[in-house]
Design an enzyme around this catalytic site. Structure first.
Site, mmCIF file in Angstrom:
data_model
loop_
_atom_site.group_PDB
_atom_site.id
_atom_site.type_symbol
_atom_site.label_atom_id
_atom_site.label_comp_id
_atom_site.label_asym_id
_atom_site.label_seq_id
_atom_site.Cartn_x
_atom_site.Cartn_y
_atom_site.Cartn_z
ATOM 1 C CB THR A 149 -1.244 -0.331 1.223
ATOM 2 O OG1 THR A 149 -1.567 -0.962 1.373
ATOM 3 C CG2 THR A 149 -2.110 1.308 1.076
ATOM 4 N N GLY A 188 2.944 -3.361 8.639
ATOM 5 C CA GLY A 188 3.559 -3.670 9.978
ATOM 6 C C GLY A 188 4.502 -3.703 10.089
ATOM 7 C CD GLU A 431 -4.369 -9.319 3.263
ATOM 8 O OE1 GLU A 431 -3.516 -9.140 3.752
ATOM 9 O OE2 GLU A 431 -3.840 -9.032 1.796
#
Ligand code: 8Z2
Ligand code: FAD
Length: 615
Positions: A149, A188, A431
């Site tokens: 992303t 993350g 997701e």
């Protein structure tokens, strides 16, 4: 914390009419898994430094991360021992095997979640044998993340702007972030933890764009952890939840990596720049597909936690009499409370079973793909999209419903329901965002409705489309078979409606993409109905209240069967002993605002105002 179990809970457990342990074994997929899970739980629960009792709400953003990172590397060491030691984790990753105990340790989320859950699994699935041999060493220095992303693109990944340009003079790829919107944003572990990452970037060879491919890039020095030259990396700041996930941003300034760092199991770039195409151009999307499948089981587990907390609390909490001359009742006796909570127990079981079925389907299709057979991939993708979308939307709505059903005490962080909600609701977005994924499934439904409308042969899974067209559906019977038939009729009807609107838009001269956009509300509706959801369960069952009454005596037994330890529930309302008020008062005493009888702010700010005219 010692003390007698709450009397109401004792009575509830006496009322239970089934063998709780037997249901626990079913949930764990077998008694041997229950034994292994408990071994893992006990093994990890005995590592004292993992179980501090400073509630993370009293830590700063930085302290929270540092506290989580300390624990994360202890857990990583344990997971490595478990995988290499005598406690083997079974091959299907149902949350009760591994994730449950981690929930108690991190309450928020493990900063190594993407390292463990996406980085290694992507290398294992998409790197060549040689690359796996080099990168998947147990003692590897790499701590990785999955970097896809960007600030400017999340859903429409073909719009991703980061480039990887092949330089044949040096046999390297040049990774570059052309503009601010191309900065990677969200991954993350990226902010402070990861020293390597799998980057999704547009591959360019001799000026030709070959689309998205995955590249391994080291971003920090393994020894000093300083960002490498040409790397700009940092943490994106506080979020609604996931506040120990260390989500970060990353920019490349013409950062060079070896050609052999492109993941080349399914696709290759040869030394001379020759591009060898993959057998299917969506194999690169494989990690998203796997994570969507895995999420369904995780969401089932989040629901089991929320149900355990809310049902046990509802058995203990007495509020309002039903008859004015009688004592106040357990709020679990109110049918409206049963309506709110029992659907969560049912949904947890539904998504656990579906999650396991999808996990095994994914294993089967992956094995087919390994043999070169891509035939099942489109259906797996369509199923993963709608099931991940609906299970995450249902789970977050039901966790919130459990929180609301616990009144003000559910609003306390010490109940743990706010954290479970913040964790669960993120899954509606990450997701693959809810609407975006439902529209993917709609593509698949419309494709087969078109075949049915043109009376062309249909795969068995879509035979009900033909039944619908031929009006083969029997009168709705209130039985499991009747409900399934009813369901098929709803899906076929919704798909037909969307398809007819699409055709009408096309007949009115709209181009396909515009016609599709105008029909998108009906298209998402059709996808929603292709997946059983909480609203449908109630709607489909007549005599609904009678069913609630049947469940009532076993409600506490049903949540006890989830067998989630107090240390994992982390909840003043949901503990096994039901000593809610004692636990709430104990947690309140930990507030730093209770350290001084008079807080210093009185003297600095309050007294000068309140006593001004009286001095
Ligand atoms: C315990 C755990 C805790 C886990 C805890 C996890 C913590 C958080 C981790 C979060 C990580 C992330 O968010 S990682 C980033 C996640 N990002 C996303 O998921 C992005 C979502 N967007 C996408 O996936 C894509 O943009 C998508 C919407 C599919 C559109 O892709 P494209 O534009 O390339 O494709 P389209 O043109 O729409 O469709 C072309 C054809 O490709 C097919 N197709 C599309 N995707 C496909 C796929 N994956 N596999 C097969 N086929 C696919 C379609 O069905 C079409 O088939 P035909 O109809 O036959 O033509
Ligand atoms: C907690 C968390 C963890 C994450 N971890 C990672 C990670 O580890 N790695 C990573 O790469 N990413 C990660 N992400 C990013 C995540 O994958 C994206 O947020 C997600 O894909 C949605 O993209 P976006 O945020 O850019 O929203 P957008 O794509 O901008 O979508 C915004 C809204 O626009 C609408 N929309 C968009 N496209 C369409 C369409 N085609 N049709 C109809 N409506 C549409 C939808 O309503 C959507 O909600 C994480 C996100 C969160 C919240």
């Amino acid at each position: 914390m010692g003390g007698r179990v709450n009397e109401d809970l004792i009575k509830e457990r006496r009322k239970c009419t089934f063998d709780i342990k037997e249901l626990t074994h079913i949930i764990d997929c077998g008694e041997e898994n229950t034994i292994k899970r408990k071994q893992i739980d006990n093994y990890i629960l005995n590592i004292k430094e993992l179980w501090d009792d400073v509630p993370e709400e009293y830590l700063s953003h930085k302290e929270r991360y540092e506290n989580a990172i300390k624990k994360a590397f202890i857990v990583l060491k344990v997971l490595r021992q478990l995988h290499t030691g005598n406690i083997q984790i079974t091959d299907h990753r149902t949350p009760t095997n591994v994730y449950s105990i981690q929930d108690g340790i991190f309450r928020n989320v493990n900063p190594l979640l993407i390292h463990i859950g996406l980085f290694w699994s992507t290398i294992a699935a998409q790197a060549s044998t040689e690359q796996q041999a080099e990168w998947l060493q147990p003692d590897s220095s790499m701590i990785g993340t999955y970097v896809q992303t960007e600030l400017g693109h999340g859903s429409f990944i073909r719009g991703i702007e980061t480039t990887a340009t092949y330089d044949s003079t040096t046999d390297e790829f040049i990774l570059h972030t052309p503009r601010l919107s191309a900065y990677k944003w969200w991954p993350g572990g990226l902010g402070n933890t990861a020293n390597a990452c799998l980057v999704m970037a547009q591959l360019y060879i001799n000026g030709t764009c070959h689309g998205l491919h995955i590249f391994l890039a080291q971003i920090r020095d393994f020894d000093t952890h300083k960002p490498l030259p040409g790397i700009k990396v940092g943490e994106i700041g506080p979020k609604m939840g996931f506040n120990t996930a260390d989500n970060g941003f990353l920019g490349f300034d013409n950062h060079r990596i070896p050609r052999t760092n492109m993941l080349m199991k399914n696709v290759q770039v040869l030394r001379d720049g020759t591009y060898v195409k993959p057998k299917h151009d969506k194999l690169t999307y494989g990690s998203m597909l796997l994570t969507r499948v895995t999420l369904i089981s995780d969401l089932a587990y989040q629901l089991s936690k929320a149900a355990t907390i809310a049902v046990r609390y509802s058995a203990v909490r007495r509020q309002s009499p039903i008859k004015s001359n009688e004592p106040e009742r357990q709020i679990l006796d109110f049918v409206s409370q049963q309506h709110k909570l029992f659907i969560t127990i049912a949904s947890s079981h539904v998504y656990r079973v579906v999650g396991l079925w999808m996990w095994n389907s994914h294993k089967r299709v992956t094995a087919d793909i390994h043999e070169g057979n891509m035939g099942q991939l489109p259906e797996l993708h369509a199923l993963a999209c709608c099931l991940k979308a609906i299970s995450s939307r249902d789970a977050s709505a039901l966790v919130e419903q459990c929180r609301l059903a616990c009144g003000g005490h559910g609003y306390m962080m010490a109940s743990n329901l706010p954290q479970i909600y913040a964790y669960t609701t993120a899954a509606v977005t990450y997701e693959g965002e809810y609407t975006v994924l439902l529209l993917q499934t709609a593509r698949y439904l419309v494709k087969f409705w078109r075949l049915a409308a043109e009376h062309k042969p249909l795969p068995q899974n879509f035979a009900y489309f033909e039944d619908y067209i031929k009006k083969n559906f029997e009168q709705w019977r209130n039985s499991p078979e009747g409900i399934i038939e009813g369901f098929k009729a709803i899906v076929a009807g919704k798909t037909k409606a969307a398809y007819d609107t699409l055709q009408c838009n096309l007949r009115n001269g709209r181009e396909f993409e515009e016609a599709w956009n105008m029909a998108s509300v009906q298209l998402t509706n059709a996808s929603e109905y292709s997946t059983i959801s909480r609203n449908d369960i109630e709607a489909l069952q007549s005599r609904y209240e009678e069913l609630l009454a049947l469940i009532r005596p076993n409600a506490v037994g049903l949540v006890d069967a989830f067998d989630i330890r107090d240390e994992v529930l982390c909840s003043t309302l949901g503990a096994y002993d039901g000593r809610v008020y004692e636990r709430m008062m104990e947690e309140a005493s930990k507030s730093p605002l209770n350290e001084d009888v008079v807080n210093e702010s009185f003297h600095k700010y309050i007294r000068p105002v309140t006593m001004k005219n009286k001095l």
